[in-house]
Design an enzyme around this catalytic site. Sequence first.
Site, mmCIF file in Angstrom:
data_model
loop_
_atom_site.group_PDB
_atom_site.id
_atom_site.type_symbol
_atom_site.label_atom_id
_atom_site.label_comp_id
_atom_site.label_asym_id
_atom_site.label_seq_id
_atom_site.Cartn_x
_atom_site.Cartn_y
_atom_site.Cartn_z
ATOM 1 N N GLU A 118 -3.490 -46.944 17.269
ATOM 2 C CA GLU A 118 -4.388 -45.855 17.648
ATOM 3 C C GLU A 118 -5.341 -46.378 18.733
ATOM 4 O OE1 GLU A 118 -5.021 -42.591 17.266
ATOM 5 O OE2 GLU A 118 -6.790 -42.986 18.492
ATOM 6 N N HIS A 141 -2.742 -22.905 6.905
ATOM 7 C CA HIS A 141 -2.186 -21.573 7.116
ATOM 8 C C HIS A 141 -1.104 -21.271 6.078
ATOM 9 C CE1 HIS A 141 -4.216 -20.792 10.943
ATOM 10 N NE2 HIS A 141 -4.035 -22.080 11.211
ATOM 11 N N LYS A 199 -4.658 -17.042 17.502
ATOM 12 C CA LYS A 199 -4.942 -16.340 16.254
ATOM 13 C C LYS A 199 -6.318 -15.697 16.261
ATOM 14 C CE LYS A 199 -1.930 -19.328 13.469
ATOM 15 N NZ LYS A 199 -1.515 -20.349 14.442
ATOM 16 N N ILE A 209 2.266 -30.744 19.082
ATOM 17 C CA ILE A 209 1.924 -30.294 17.729
ATOM 18 C C ILE A 209 0.722 -29.353 17.802
ATOM 19 C CG2 ILE A 209 1.459 -31.009 15.371
ATOM 20 C CD1 ILE A 209 4.196 -31.877 16.473
ATOM 21 N N CYS A 239 -29.447 -34.615 3.271
ATOM 22 C CA CYS A 239 -28.781 -33.317 3.473
ATOM 23 C C CYS A 239 -27.562 -33.194 2.565
ATOM 24 C CB CYS A 239 -28.353 -33.160 4.924
ATOM 25 S SG CYS A 239 -29.696 -33.093 6.104
#
Length: 479
Positions: A30, A48, A249, A337, A406
């Site tokens: 990476e 989805h 979408k 992708i 937080c």
Amino acid sequence: MRVVIIGGGITGAFIAWELSKYDLDLILIEKNLDIGWGATKANSGILHAGYDDPPETLRAKLCARGNELHFKISQELEYDVKRKGSLVVAFNDEELKVLEELLKRGEKNNVPNLTILKGEEIFEKEPNLSREIKYALWAETAGIIEPWEATIAVTENAIQNGLSLILGERVTDFEVKNKRIIKVITNKNSYEVDLVINSAGLYGDEIAKKAGSEFVPIYPRRGEYILLDKKLGNIVNSIIFPTPTPKSKGILVVPTIDGGILLGPTAEDLPEDQKENNATSYRGLRKVIDETKKLVPSIDISYAIKTFAGLRAETPIKDFFIKESERLNNFINVIGIRSPGLTSAPAIGEYVVEEIIKEKLKINLTRKKDFKAKRKRIRRYSELSLEEWNEEIKKDPLCGNIICYCNMVTEREIVEAIRRGAKTLDGVKFRTRATFGRCQGNFCGSRILEILARELKKDISEIVLNSEDSWILNGRVRP
């Protein structure tokens, strides 16, 4: 046999995880200082259901399967997935025709429990939606996820099973002999290799070109977002989509895993040479506000705590480009992708191993006998009862030292994140949620820097945000 995977986004991580079930010398390279920092970290975080994709596409084949796998794998590897369901809403009869088409597609794609709702049926599920909405497609299996958390979880488990993770190295070249790649060359090292899998996200076309393989051109599509504080409460219970267009979408209203609300994204196509252009704009954010208020008029934008933009990989073919190279005998492209890539990622890993490596390349893989199927997440002490938390503090005082108020993240969680590989401020953030809350690190950031410096035995000025040149401190302001 040595396999090198290029790209540590969620797709590369799930391919590595799937391959870690076999006896292989496995390397994941990476270019960033941590995994999941490309397209993975800045998207809508949606699983989805699978009704949107044309049935003949790879997207359709892998989306519903990926949705199913995420729910199973998340139990074994302890990352959060919530099945919230989704509504695609329509304001008129013309948009209803689109919902009916989506329903048909979903049935062809084997998506379960799809229904078109009308009138009050919609508002019983979502009372804060616009009363001008007439119809909605309900998809029960849609869900939400933190993409970076899933990426970290599968990568950690792959490392437990022998993966070598190489961070901060950029692939610059390949050595090829007799139509086979024999060496992957980075800006720091070179690696002899038997099989290469290219899952380099936005840069997948450039890696393929360097190797001499076929490719599809990839251009960035920028999406701008606004994150609202969890104080706003459950203004929606499920994922709210407008009726989609051929391009996207649409701009959504999405509940997040930790209780916030995410608005976005826009869809702006950028030239191929702007793959790092993640700037936000007044026009883009204004569009996010205007479009989401049409869906949920009571959205109060004064609760905004962060704006950001993500870049997703688009191609002219509008489908995943996953195939073995015809020019090179040991090179596989897993590129282009686009959405629903996050949902499909586990199914993509499965597809690459079962259908490409085993079936098409005829490579025999041997299953590991000692594969470790479970992975434990970093313990979140704020999720314990006060009595349980108090008992932990008696054993370990760091469990009681809250650093991020937080999100109630303790020093013990931050130390554990560093021990698992976090070396930057963002590395801690994505493993613990510290600095993710309404103060966005303004109160806890300096304390996390001190802990990073102490645990990594570095000077505090050496700790960076997320890249080698993203320094935070440049010296003392007082003697």
